[in-house]
Write a protein that holds these residues in place. Structure first.
Motif, short mmCIF file in Angstrom:
data_model
loop_
_atom_site.label_atom_id
_atom_site.label_comp_id
_atom_site.label_asym_id
_atom_site.label_seq_id
_atom_site.Cartn_x
_atom_site.Cartn_y
_atom_site.Cartn_z
N ASN A 106 0.82 -1.21 0.00
CA ASN A 106 0.00 0.00 0.00
C ASN A 106 0.85 1.25 0.00
N HIS A 107 1.94 1.14 0.67
CA HIS A 107 2.83 2.28 0.71
C HIS A 107 3.25 2.67 -0.70
N TYR A 108 3.65 1.69 -1.45
CA TYR A 108 4.07 1.99 -2.81
C TYR A 108 2.89 2.30 -3.71
N ALA A 109 1.76 1.73 -3.41
CA ALA A 109 0.58 2.06 -4.21
C ALA A 109 0.20 3.52 -4.04
N LYS A 110 0.35 3.98 -2.82
CA LYS A 110 0.06 5.40 -2.60
C LYS A 110 1.05 6.26 -3.35
N LEU A 111 2.28 5.82 -3.35
CA LEU A 111 3.26 6.59 -4.11
C LEU A 111 2.89 6.59 -5.59
N PHE A 112 2.36 5.49 -6.03
CA PHE A 112 1.94 5.44 -7.42
C PHE A 112 0.87 6.50 -7.70
N SER A 113 -0.13 6.51 -6.87
CA SER A 113 -1.18 7.50 -7.09
C SER A 113 -0.63 8.91 -6.96
N PHE A 114 0.36 9.07 -6.13
CA PHE A 114 0.96 10.39 -6.00
C PHE A 114 1.72 10.76 -7.25
N TYR A 115 2.46 9.84 -7.77
CA TYR A 115 3.22 10.15 -8.98
C TYR A 115 2.30 10.34 -10.17
N ALA A 116 1.22 9.61 -10.19
CA ALA A 116 0.34 9.67 -11.35
C ALA A 116 -0.34 11.03 -11.46
N LYS A 117 -0.63 11.64 -10.34
CA LYS A 117 -1.26 12.94 -10.33
C LYS A 117 -2.62 12.92 -11.03
N MET A 118 -3.20 11.76 -11.05
CA MET A 118 -4.53 11.67 -11.66
C MET A 118 -5.40 10.78 -10.79
N PRO A 119 -6.66 10.99 -10.87
CA PRO A 119 -7.51 10.10 -10.08
C PRO A 119 -7.43 8.68 -10.62
N MET A 120 -7.54 7.78 -9.68
CA MET A 120 -7.40 6.39 -10.05
C MET A 120 -8.56 5.59 -9.51
N GLU A 121 -8.81 4.49 -10.15
CA GLU A 121 -9.84 3.60 -9.65
C GLU A 121 -9.22 2.63 -8.65
N LYS A 122 -10.11 2.08 -7.86
CA LYS A 122 -9.61 1.13 -6.88
C LYS A 122 -9.06 -0.11 -7.55
N LYS A 123 -9.69 -0.49 -8.65
CA LYS A 123 -9.17 -1.67 -9.34
C LYS A 123 -7.78 -1.40 -9.88
N ALA A 124 -7.58 -0.20 -10.32
CA ALA A 124 -6.25 0.14 -10.82
C ALA A 124 -5.23 0.04 -9.70
N GLU A 125 -5.61 0.45 -8.53
CA GLU A 125 -4.66 0.35 -7.42
C GLU A 125 -4.37 -1.10 -7.08
N GLU A 126 -5.39 -1.92 -7.16
CA GLU A 126 -5.12 -3.34 -6.93
C GLU A 126 -4.18 -3.89 -7.97
N MET A 127 -4.38 -3.44 -9.21
CA MET A 127 -3.50 -3.85 -10.27
C MET A 127 -2.07 -3.42 -9.98
N VAL A 128 -1.93 -2.23 -9.47
CA VAL A 128 -0.59 -1.74 -9.14
C VAL A 128 0.05 -2.63 -8.09
N GLU A 129 -0.74 -3.05 -7.15
CA GLU A 129 -0.17 -3.91 -6.11
C GLU A 129 0.29 -5.23 -6.70
N LYS A 130 -0.49 -5.74 -7.62
CA LYS A 130 -0.06 -7.00 -8.26
C LYS A 130 1.25 -6.78 -9.02
N CYS A 131 1.33 -5.67 -9.70
CA CYS A 131 2.56 -5.40 -10.44
C CYS A 131 3.74 -5.28 -9.49
N LEU A 132 3.52 -4.66 -8.39
CA LEU A 132 4.60 -4.52 -7.41
C LEU A 132 5.03 -5.87 -6.91
#
Lengths: 578, 88
Positions: free
Chosen positions: A478-504
């Motif tokens: 989650n820590h890195y997922a938050k960083l992802f959303s921070f870097y993206a500077k765009m609103p994200m969906e929750k599914k996208a965040e889950e996807m990010v976690e899988k990628c991580l």
């Protein structure tokens, strides 16, 4: 001193002023000053003429004559105590303080009023003259009001006097006296102020400072009553809940979200969204569902037919339990949940607290006659259901409803008479774990709240055994997922965040493998920073132009930088030592 | 350790490296290896850069599809590219 004495036999502004000042009782510093000035004048001038108010009529003629003389006189006299010695200023002060005196000593005020009016500048003279003329005649000072209001100074004085009067008006006891005095010539000026205010004396004047009385106690007693009634109703409800847990899932479908296709067949009539997108533990789900059913059952009831039969209620509750249990895993992948979740999370606490109230309220309502109102609201609920049912667009409808629901729920506490069914219905839709702690013990709510929230936010594993691995693992991701959303500077969906976690996750696996290879290549069993640098170089992040230290400085905070980049310190020492 | 250096945003982004978390992951994956203390921070740096690239790519994908929200598909497509890049 040379004074331009106008003929003493005639009532001059000066003399009138003197009379007023002499008669006025010094109450305020201004008054004192004015009296002093008046005294000065008396000393300076011959107090030969003591004009009565009857002579005020002549002042109208005199004003034009004596204005300049008076002014000159005032200026001459200004050498002394007061900064402003002009009759105009003196009269201004008198007028400002006039209302006070009028309230207590109408006679003095009456005397004061005409004189100040007389000496006023030409602009006000007309009004003053009318005032004076009206004084003895008790004419309605209608002309005064506009004349007084026109000049800016007048406005200030008016306001002040109004304020003073307003303050005095607070003491209602004095008002009748004032009114009685006003019947007589309570100074035209005061009359002018009083006239608009007298009718309002009964009401609260505009400047009233008294806070409006609020019926706070009513709400508190009402809530207590609600709690009492809910407490009485809670036990039987709970007893019924447990045995009915085996209701077939088909009947549960009412509560499913519109987009949960398999269960959506039955949803149309009552669209109770189960916005629990994140898969929760079975236990928690059912536990929450059981708690939820009460409120949702109530809502369902109200939305359907309103008749508050406990049996129906409980049946609904059971259905909802199953629906929730089924709906949770199915709805995990539905789009649009993300939007609902934050709203739900935000509303959760409110909803829970309000659910308690609503629950108790519902009980009360059933007992009472409010079913009529409930039925009136049912059509609303039905319309809402119809609009929202069977369409993904219902999600958006839910969200504004949720937002309105928030207001409703929050408002519920304040206004117990809120339409119960509608907000309940909305709440059940949100059903985001409306842990309405059926035994409306508030103590239960807080305990439920953290459970719910904690269960909701990070996806919990189904198997309790693997939980220790999941939770901290997820927390780190989650820590890195938050960083992802921070870097993206765009609103994200929750599914996208889950996807990010899988990628991580995948990335970490790759990382470890690579590091192992590098360490083995170097014949070591520990991974050292050189291995990491090699990895970064292979990834293309570190090039000949961009060195590792540059990246470290860019992205890491100072403390880490100090640890990583060797820096020379005093004493010919380098940290970290190479 | 500073939690955040100069983050002037609404939400607080922790700049702290989850060193324990990283070490635990490494240990779980490669129990026979050891991770040095400084390399821990470099692993964190690597993760940051990976996430940064992933976010950039996802944002590009989302803007490419004229969508104001980053969706799962964008992230997936971006991950494919970036994971291949950071394979080393």
């Amino acid at each position: 001193m040379a004074y331009n004495f106008s003929p003493d036999s005639e009532p001059t502004t000066r003399t009138l002023l003197r009379q007023v000042l002499d008669t006025a009782v010094p109450r305020t510093p201004r008054r004192a000053r004015s009296t002093r000035s008046g005294a000065q004048r008396d000393l300076l001038e011959t107090p030969s003429s003591r004009r009565q108010r009857s002579q005020t009529k002549m002042t109208a003629r005199r004003r034009s004559h004596t204005a300049t003389s008076v002014d000159r006189l005032a200026r001459v006299q200004a050498s002394g105590h007061l900064e402003e010695q002009t009759p105009r200023t003196l009269l201004k002060n008198i007028i400002l303080t006039a209302p006070e005196s009028s309230i207590v000593m109408p006679e003095a005020v009456v005397k004061l009023v005409p004189s100040p009016q007389v000496v006023q500048p030409s602009r006000r003279k007309s009004s003053r003259g009318s005032l004076e003329l009206q004084l003895p005649e008790l004419e309605p000072p209608t002309t005064l009001a506009p004349g007084l209001l026109a000049p800016g100074r007048r406005k200030q004085r008016l306001r002040l006097s109004e304020f003073q009067q307003g303050m005095d008006w607070g003491h209602l006891s004095q008002e009748p006296r004032e009114n009685a005095d006003a019947s007589s010539l309570t100074s035209s000026l005061n009359l002018t102020f009083a006239m608009p205010l007298q009718p309002q004396s009964v009401k609260r004047p505009g400047l009233a400072r008294r806070p409006p009385t609020r019926r706070v106690v009513d709400v508190g007693t009402f809530l207590q009553d609600l709690r009492d009634t809910s407490l009485t109703v809670a036990p039987p409800g709970e007893s019924h809940r447990t045995p009915v847990a085996t209701v077939p899932m088909d009947t549960v479908l009412e509560d499913t979200q519109p987009f949960s296709q398999p269960l959506a067949g039955h949803s149309p009539s009552v669209h109770h969204s189960l916005p629990c997108p994140s898969p929760s533990g079975a236990k928690e789900v059912e536990g929450a569902a059981s708690r939820r059913t009460r409120s949702s059952g109530h809502g369902l009831q109200n939305s359907y037919s309103g008749p508050g039969k406990p049996a129906q209620l409980l049946a609904r509750k059971m259905e909802e339990v199953e629906a929730i249990a089924m709906g949770l895993p199915n709805t995990s992948s539905v789009s649009g949940e993300d939007g609902i979740e934050p709203l739900q999370n935000g509303v959760g606490e409110e909803a829970e607290e309000s659910m308690e109230e609503s629950m108790s309220v519902r009980e009360v309502e059933k007992a009472a006659e409010e079913q009529g109102s409930a039925r009136a609201e049912e059509p609303e609920g039905h319309t809402e259901v119809a609009a929202a049912a069977g369409s993904l667009g219902a999600i958006e409808a839910k969200e504004p409803e949720g937002s309105s629901e928030d207001e409703d729920t929050s408002g519920r506490l304040a206004s117990p008479e809120l339409p119960p069914s509608t907000p309940e219905f909305l709440r059940t839709r949100r059903l985001q774990f409306p842990e309405p702690a059926p035994p409306p013990s508030t103590a239960v709510l807080p305990s439920e709240l953290p459970k719910h929230l904690s269960a909701r936010i990070p996806p919990r594993p189904r198997i309790p055994g693997s939980r220790p691995r999941q939770d901290p693992y997820k927390a780190g991701l989650n820590h890195y997922a938050k960083l992802f959303s921070f870097y993206a500077k765009m609103p994200m969906e929750k599914k996208a965040e889950e996807m990010v976690e899988k990628c991580l996750d995948k990335y970490f696996q790759h990382l470890c493998n690579d590091l192992e290879v590098f360490a083995a290549h170097a014949g070591r069993k520990t991974v050292r920073p050189e291995d990491l640098e090699l990895l970064l170089r292979r990834q293309g992040l570190v090039t000949d132009q961009v060195s590792l230290h540059v990246l470290v400085e860019r992205h890491l905070p100072l403390e880490y930088r100090q640890l990583l980049i060797p820096c020379a310190f005093s004493g010919n020492s380098v940290f970290p030592s190479q | 350790m500073a939690l955040s250096t100069t983050v002037s945003q609404r939400k607080m982004i922790r700049r702290k490296a989850p060193r324990g978390f990283l070490k635990r992951i490494f240990k779980r994956q490669k129990p026979h290896l050891r991770l040095e203390t400084s390399s821990d921070l470099l692993v964190h740096l690597n993760c940051l850069l990976f996430v940064h690239r992933l976010a950039e790519e996802s944002r590009i994908n989302a803007c490419g599809s004229k969508c104001g929200v980053i969706k799962k598909e964008h992230v997936l497509a971006a991950a494919k590219v970036i994971l291949k890049k950071s394979r080393g």
